[in-house]
Design an enzyme around this catalytic site. Structure first.
Site, PDB file in Angstrom:
ATOM      1  CG  MET A 227     -51.997 -53.202  63.971  1.00  0.00           C
ATOM      2  SD  MET A 227     -50.724 -54.476  64.078  1.00  0.00           S
ATOM      3  CE  MET A 227     -51.678 -55.820  64.803  1.00  0.00           C
ATOM      4  CG  ASP A 258     -62.568 -42.018  68.925  1.00  0.00           C
ATOM      5  OD1 ASP A 258     -61.334 -41.960  69.067  1.00  0.00           O
ATOM      6  OD2 ASP A 258     -63.199 -41.271  68.154  1.00  0.00           O
TER       7      ASP A 258
END
Length: 329
Positions: A227, A258
């Site tokens: 977030m 990632d």
């Protein structure tokens, strides 16, 4: 249950990331680049690279254009990454990342067209790798010609062989994977991707928690939602945690999500509990913000950063910020 000791990543739509740094991006204006660099990328490639930096050997599967495979081959040769990519005629796409003093702007291409023969070879190779000692990370978008349900099908095949599956995708491939009878063990959407799947804005953290609780109740063991500046939510059978770590110097946001996936994979290999998982994945993601390319700093830096992560225990969606919520460092 066996703790996985082998990891594979799958990248159907890799890319060479061309990162252009400018002072301040203004639409319609001419800009002079401060720097330009190219890195082999695509979500699964980034995950593999960060895991390798952590000292975890990785096997990479997927589709790769033969014409410009050299950067990917060099990355695999430089780190403990086994290259199992299926080569296709043509060139892997080049994505543009424009980094200015405020944010990163992404311009992503579609990628090489893939047919059923090529994708079938990848699926068969990954299925042969899968066993109860394996973790398979399915990451990223799908190229033209690759049917949207391929991740859902792979989750079922891989889990039937005993492998754990971590899925990080969005849009229709995510929707189909979450509608399937067999679900992944772990998912990591960002807030925008989760909202798109849920069909609602998820404006508050309470909204995000409720959505994650629904997914967990359906059978996903660990749901993680990144977030941005608000941190990341981690929800499993152990409970729900909000993890925050302020970012330092910002080199590039490219690949930070990632890196968080790599941290999740590292925690799975370690057999970590929820709090350790949250600390490690958050440290991976924030450490990546300070470095260009799909690379992590040294292990000592990651360990130190993981200790600095602020963990907030969430008793329920309604109790966020209330007296029932406790913090730990």
């Amino acid at each position: 249950m066996t703790t996985p000791s082998r990891v594979a990543t799958v990248t159907f739509n890799p890319a060479i990331d061309q990162t252009i740094t400018v002072g301040h991006l203004t639409r319609g204006e001419v800009h002079r680049a401060h720097s330009v660099r190219q890195d082999p990328g695509g979500k699964g490639v980034n995950v593999a690279s960060c895991l390798a930096d952590w000292g975890v050997p990785v096997t990479t599967f997927g589709l790769l254009g033969a014409d410009n495979a050299a950067p990917f081959e060099a990355l695999c040769a430089a780190k403990p990454i086994a290259d199992r990519f299926e080569r296709l005629p043509g060139a892997t796409r080049v994505n543009i990342k424009i980094v200015d003093d405020r944010e990163t702007t992404d311009i992503n291409m579609d990628g090489l067209s893939a047919d059923d023969i090529a994708t079938g070879k990848v699926v068969a190779a990954v299925e042969a790798f899968a066993a109860d000692d394996a973790l398979v990370v399915l990451s990223g978008s799908l190229p033209p010609g690759c049917h949207a349900g391929i991740y859902a099908e792979m989750v079922a095949r891989l889990r039937s062989r005993g492998a754990k599956v971590l899925l990080d995708t969005s849009g229709v491939p995510l929707t189909l994977a979450l509608k399937a009878q067999v679900l992944p063990d772990i998912i990591k959407p960002n807030r925008r991707e989760l909202a798109a799947w849920a069909g609602e804005p998820l404006e508050t953290i309470e909204d995000v928690v409720r959505c994650c609780q629904r997914l967990h109740a359906q059978g996903i063991a660990l749901v993680v939602v990144s977030m941005g500046e608000e941190g990341a939510l981690f929800l499993s059978g152990e409970g729900a945690l909000l993890a925050r770590l302020p970012a330092g110097e910002l080199a590039s946001t490219v690949g930070a999500g990632d890196a968080m996936v790599a941290g999740l994979a590292a925690a799975v290999i370690e057999g970590a509990g929820l709090e350790r998982t949250a600390r490690l994945a958050t440290a991976f993601a924030v450490a990546k913000l300070g470095r260009p390319g799909p690379h992590l700093p040294d292990l000592g830096t990651i360990h130190a950063m993981s200790e600095d992560v602020t963990i907030t225990t969430i008793d329920s969606a309604e109790q966020i910020g209330a007296s029932g919520t406790g913090e730990a460092r």
